[in-house]
Scaffold this active site. Structure first.
Site, PDB file in Angstrom:
ATOM      1  N   ARG A  91      -9.176   8.062 -13.125  1.00 37.91           N
ATOM      2  CA  ARG A  91      -7.828   7.615 -13.433  1.00 37.91           C
ATOM      3  C   ARG A  91      -7.297   8.295 -14.689  1.00 37.91           C
ATOM      4  O   ARG A  91      -6.187   7.996 -15.115  1.00 37.91           O
ATOM      5  CB  ARG A  91      -7.893   6.130 -13.696  1.00 37.91           C
ATOM      6  N   ARG A 170       1.050  -1.553 -16.183  1.00 34.57           N
ATOM      7  CA  ARG A 170       0.202  -0.753 -15.271  1.00 34.57           C
ATOM      8  C   ARG A 170       0.957   0.480 -14.802  1.00 34.57           C
ATOM      9  O   ARG A 170       0.383   1.565 -14.690  1.00 34.57           O
ATOM     10  CB  ARG A 170      -0.237  -1.603 -14.070  1.00 34.57           C
TER      11      ARG A 170
HETATM   12  P1  AP5 Z   1      -7.317  -1.678  -9.608  1.00 35.42           P
HETATM   13  O1  AP5 Z   1      -7.887  -2.871  -8.980  1.00 35.42           O
HETATM   14  O2  AP5 Z   1      -7.799  -0.338  -9.194  1.00 35.42           O
HETATM   15  O3  AP5 Z   1      -5.721  -1.798  -9.523  1.00 35.42           O
HETATM   16  P2  AP5 Z   1      -4.557  -0.747  -9.201  1.00 35.42           P
HETATM   17  O4  AP5 Z   1      -4.870   0.694  -9.278  1.00 35.42           O
HETATM   18  O5  AP5 Z   1      -3.456  -1.210 -10.056  1.00 35.42           O
HETATM   19  O6  AP5 Z   1      -4.394  -0.872  -7.739  1.00 35.42           O
HETATM   20  P3  AP5 Z   1      -4.164  -2.166  -6.932  1.00 35.42           P
HETATM   21  O7  AP5 Z   1      -5.491  -2.780  -6.577  1.00 35.42           O
HETATM   22  O8  AP5 Z   1      -3.182  -3.051  -7.615  1.00 35.42           O
HETATM   23  O9  AP5 Z   1      -3.403  -1.612  -5.666  1.00 35.42           O
HETATM   24  P4  AP5 Z   1      -3.877  -0.751  -4.440  1.00 35.42           P
HETATM   25  O10 AP5 Z   1      -3.286   0.609  -4.529  1.00 35.42           O
HETATM   26  O11 AP5 Z   1      -5.359  -0.836  -4.225  1.00 35.42           O
HETATM   27  O12 AP5 Z   1      -3.110  -1.538  -3.311  1.00 35.42           O
HETATM   28  P5  AP5 Z   1      -3.617  -2.654  -2.293  1.00 35.42           P
HETATM   29  O13 AP5 Z   1      -4.304  -2.002  -1.159  1.00 35.42           O
HETATM   30  O14 AP5 Z   1      -4.315  -3.754  -3.007  1.00 35.42           O
HETATM   31  O15 AP5 Z   1      -7.498  -1.751 -11.190  1.00 35.42           O
HETATM   32  C1  AP5 Z   1      -7.204  -2.927 -11.899  1.00 35.42           C
HETATM   33  C2  AP5 Z   1      -7.412  -2.688 -13.382  1.00 35.42           C
HETATM   34  O16 AP5 Z   1      -8.792  -2.353 -13.619  1.00 35.42           O
HETATM   35  C3  AP5 Z   1      -6.628  -1.531 -14.006  1.00 35.42           C
HETATM   36  O17 AP5 Z   1      -5.320  -1.903 -14.380  1.00 35.42           O
HETATM   37  C4  AP5 Z   1      -7.512  -1.188 -15.207  1.00 35.42           C
HETATM   38  O18 AP5 Z   1      -7.349  -2.123 -16.244  1.00 35.42           O
HETATM   39  C5  AP5 Z   1      -8.917  -1.367 -14.635  1.00 35.42           C
HETATM   40  N1  AP5 Z   1      -9.439  -0.120 -14.043  1.00 35.42           N
HETATM   41  C6  AP5 Z   1      -9.770   0.077 -12.747  1.00 35.42           C
HETATM   42  N2  AP5 Z   1     -10.203   1.319 -12.564  1.00 35.42           N
HETATM   43  C7  AP5 Z   1     -10.149   1.936 -13.765  1.00 35.42           C
HETATM   44  C8  AP5 Z   1     -10.438   3.244 -14.218  1.00 35.42           C
HETATM   45  N3  AP5 Z   1     -10.914   4.193 -13.389  1.00 35.42           N
HETATM   46  N4  AP5 Z   1     -10.246   3.522 -15.535  1.00 35.42           N
HETATM   47  C9  AP5 Z   1      -9.802   2.598 -16.390  1.00 35.42           C
HETATM   48  N5  AP5 Z   1      -9.482   1.343 -16.029  1.00 35.42           N
HETATM   49  C10 AP5 Z   1      -9.656   1.006 -14.719  1.00 35.42           C
HETATM   50  O19 AP5 Z   1      -2.191  -3.172  -1.765  1.00 35.42           O
HETATM   51  C11 AP5 Z   1      -1.332  -3.917  -2.613  1.00 35.42           C
HETATM   52  C12 AP5 Z   1      -0.601  -5.008  -1.785  1.00 35.42           C
HETATM   53  O20 AP5 Z   1       0.234  -4.376  -0.802  1.00 35.42           O
HETATM   54  C13 AP5 Z   1      -1.561  -5.922  -0.980  1.00 35.42           C
HETATM   55  O21 AP5 Z   1      -0.987  -7.198  -0.919  1.00 35.42           O
HETATM   56  C14 AP5 Z   1      -1.582  -5.274   0.417  1.00 35.42           C
HETATM   57  O22 AP5 Z   1      -1.850  -6.234   1.424  1.00 35.42           O
HETATM   58  C15 AP5 Z   1      -0.158  -4.733   0.520  1.00 35.42           C
HETATM   59  N6  AP5 Z   1      -0.079  -3.495   1.315  1.00 35.42           N
HETATM   60  C16 AP5 Z   1      -0.950  -2.465   1.340  1.00 35.42           C
HETATM   61  N7  AP5 Z   1      -0.499  -1.478   2.157  1.00 35.42           N
HETATM   62  C17 AP5 Z   1       0.701  -1.912   2.645  1.00 35.42           C
HETATM   63  C18 AP5 Z   1       1.666  -1.357   3.534  1.00 35.42           C
HETATM   64  N8  AP5 Z   1       1.484  -0.135   4.087  1.00 35.42           N
HETATM   65  N9  AP5 Z   1       2.787  -2.069   3.810  1.00 35.42           N
HETATM   66  C19 AP5 Z   1       2.980  -3.296   3.245  1.00 35.42           C
HETATM   67  N10 AP5 Z   1       2.092  -3.881   2.400  1.00 35.42           N
HETATM   68  C20 AP5 Z   1       0.968  -3.195   2.095  1.00 35.42           C
END
Ligand code: AP5
Length: 212
Positions: A91, A170
């Site tokens: 990241r 974020r």
């Molecule tokens: P992390 O859990 O990785 O959060 P993120 O990158 O912010 O990603 P999300 O999990 O929020 O979203 P996603 O892209 O996976 O989407 P999702 O499939 O869930 O990280 C959390 C925290 O941990 C960071 O802020 C940081 O503090 C720390 N961290 C983690 N990795 C790190 C690193 N490498 N370095 C430093 N810090 C780190 O989908 C989201 C929603 O949309 C769900 O409800 C889903 O059902 C819905 N959805 C998905 N696809 C669709 C679609 N096509 N249409 C409609 N709805 C959809």
């Protein structure tokens, strides 16, 4: 199809977790999500989990040294020897360089593109299961029974970092520290751009076609 080494990149809420899980199940390789690993460390109450939690709830990145250490250990486990999908790591450019220094050459970096309006819609309705990590959306992919996880029967909750202030932070962290990885992997020839808008099954098909 064995020995696949892929990475999913994209802004918060792009669908990295949803799509990485589907493809990993399909290919029979582990999905390695640093977000899930850090949340698990918090649930267990470890020192690492406590430290990481403060950054996570504020929507800030956890320090590189912490995340690099846990990924290095995870990649040494037996189930990762025949391939994996990294979800949410690297990241930062420093994390990407550390991954390369571990000898890991990614064959494809799937960059899921979605608009900011879509990110806000997705994160605003997300529900997650603290027990097994499964993710749902109130409107787009609801559980069979409201508030209950289809997979393990756990009670669904909203993530603390899905509050408006944390989402804003974020998105800022993504722009400042993660978006530069797009150019980084493009230069290496491993970037695969995928349109992340539309139904999850449609995005899944696009990704399958792009990585096959
Ligand atoms: P992390 O859990 O990785 O959060 P993120 O990158 O912010 O990603 P999300 O999990 O929020 O979203 P996603 O892209 O996976 O989407 P999702 O499939 O869930 O990280 C959390 C925290 O941990 C960071 O802020 C940081 O503090 C720390 N961290 C983690 N990795 C790190 C690193 N490498 N370095 C430093 N810090 C780190 O989908 C989201 C929603 O949309 C769900 O409800 C889903 O059902 C819905 N959805 C998905 N696809 C669709 C679609 N096509 N249409 C409609 N709805 C959809």
């Amino acid at each position: 199809m064995s020995k696949r080494r892929l990475m999913f990149l994209g802004p918060p809420g792009a669908g990295k977790g949803t799509q990485a899980q589907r493809l990993a199940d399909d290919l029979g390789i582990p999905q390695i999500s640093t977000g899930d690993m850090l949340r698990e460390a918090r649930r267990k109450g470890s020192e690492l989990g406590r430290k990481a939690g403060e950054f996570m709830d504020a929507g800030e990145l956890v320090p590189d040294s912490v995340v690099i250490g846990i990924v290095k250990e995870r990649l040494e486990e037996a189930d990762a020897q025949n391939g994996f999908i990294l979800d949410g790591f690297p990241r930062t450019v420093a994390q990407a360089e550390a991954l390369a220094a571990m000898g890991v050459e990614l064959e494809g970096v799937v960059n899921i593109r979605v608009s900011q309006a879509e990110v806000l819609r997705r994160l605003g309705g997300r529900l997650t299961c603290p027990g097994c990590g499964a993710s749902y959306h109130e409107e787009f992919s609801p559980p069979n029974v409201a508030g209950i996880c289809d997979k393990c029967g756990g009670e669904l909750v909203r993530r603390p970092d899905d509050q408006p202030d944390a989402i804003r932070q974020r998105l800022e962290s993504y722009q400042a520290k993660t978006a530069p990885l797009i150019a980084f992997y493009d230069r290496l020839g491993s970037l695969i751009d995928v349109d992340g808008e539309g139904a999850p099954s449609l995005v899944e098909t696009r990704i399958r076609e792009a990585v096959d």
